[in-house]
Design a protein around this motif. Structure first.
Motif, short mmCIF file in Angstrom:
data_model
loop_
_atom_site.label_atom_id
_atom_site.label_comp_id
_atom_site.label_asym_id
_atom_site.label_seq_id
_atom_site.Cartn_x
_atom_site.Cartn_y
_atom_site.Cartn_z
N GLU A 96 -1.32 -1.01 -5.21
CA GLU A 96 -1.89 0.06 -4.38
C GLU A 96 -3.18 -0.40 -3.70
O GLU A 96 -3.41 -0.08 -2.53
CB GLU A 96 -2.15 1.30 -5.24
CG GLU A 96 -0.89 2.02 -5.67
CD GLU A 96 -1.15 3.16 -6.64
OE1 GLU A 96 -2.33 3.55 -6.82
OE2 GLU A 96 -0.18 3.65 -7.23
N LYS A 97 -4.00 -1.15 -4.42
CA LYS A 97 -5.25 -1.65 -3.84
C LYS A 97 -4.97 -2.60 -2.69
O LYS A 97 -5.63 -2.56 -1.66
CB LYS A 97 -6.10 -2.34 -4.90
CG LYS A 97 -6.75 -1.39 -5.87
CD LYS A 97 -7.60 -2.13 -6.88
CE LYS A 97 -8.22 -1.18 -7.86
NZ LYS A 97 -9.01 -1.89 -8.89
N LEU A 98 -3.98 -3.46 -2.86
CA LEU A 98 -3.61 -4.39 -1.80
C LEU A 98 -3.12 -3.63 -0.57
O LEU A 98 -3.46 -3.97 0.56
CB LEU A 98 -2.55 -5.38 -2.28
CG LEU A 98 -3.02 -6.48 -3.20
CD1 LEU A 98 -1.84 -7.32 -3.65
CD2 LEU A 98 -4.07 -7.35 -2.53
N ASP A 136 -3.79 -2.07 5.28
CA ASP A 136 -3.77 -1.15 6.42
C ASP A 136 -5.01 -1.33 7.31
O ASP A 136 -4.86 -1.54 8.51
CB ASP A 136 -3.63 0.30 5.95
CG ASP A 136 -2.25 0.58 5.35
OD1 ASP A 136 -1.31 -0.20 5.59
OD2 ASP A 136 -2.13 1.59 4.64
N PRO A 137 -6.23 -1.28 6.75
CA PRO A 137 -7.39 -1.49 7.61
C PRO A 137 -7.45 -2.91 8.18
O PRO A 137 -7.89 -3.10 9.31
CB PRO A 137 -8.60 -1.20 6.73
CG PRO A 137 -8.08 -0.77 5.42
CD PRO A 137 -6.60 -0.86 5.42
N LEU A 138 -7.01 -3.89 7.41
CA LEU A 138 -7.01 -5.26 7.92
C LEU A 138 -6.06 -5.40 9.10
O LEU A 138 -6.36 -6.12 10.06
CB LEU A 138 -6.64 -6.25 6.82
CG LEU A 138 -7.70 -6.46 5.74
CD1 LEU A 138 -7.14 -7.34 4.63
CD2 LEU A 138 -8.94 -7.06 6.33
N PHE A 139 -4.94 -4.71 9.05
CA PHE A 139 -4.00 -4.73 10.18
C PHE A 139 -4.66 -4.14 11.42
O PHE A 139 -4.56 -4.70 12.51
CB PHE A 139 -2.73 -3.95 9.83
CG PHE A 139 -1.78 -3.83 10.98
CD1 PHE A 139 -0.99 -4.90 11.36
CD2 PHE A 139 -1.69 -2.65 11.69
CE1 PHE A 139 -0.12 -4.80 12.43
CE2 PHE A 139 -0.82 -2.54 12.77
CZ PHE A 139 -0.04 -3.61 13.14
#
Length: 54
Positions: free
Chosen positions: A7-9, A14-17
């Protein structure tokens, strides 16, 4: 425990994308050479984060 890590990954991906996609848009729309060093720094940071996640 593995589910929490997963879940942390997902939360990080999402924000990194969004950041990496925005960076690509900026690179293609900007002809300002002054931005290149900053773009490179962001790309390097994103690459480091990606390696850490793997």
């Amino acid at each position: 425990m593995a589910q929490i890590e997963s879940e942390k990954l997902t939360e990080l991906r999402d924000p990194l994308f969004v950041i990496s996609t925005s960076l690509k848009i900026i690179k293609h729309q900007s002809a300002d050479e002054k931005l290149n060093p900053e773009i490179k720094r962001i790309e390097t940071a994103l690459n480091k984060i990606e390696r850490i996640m793997q």
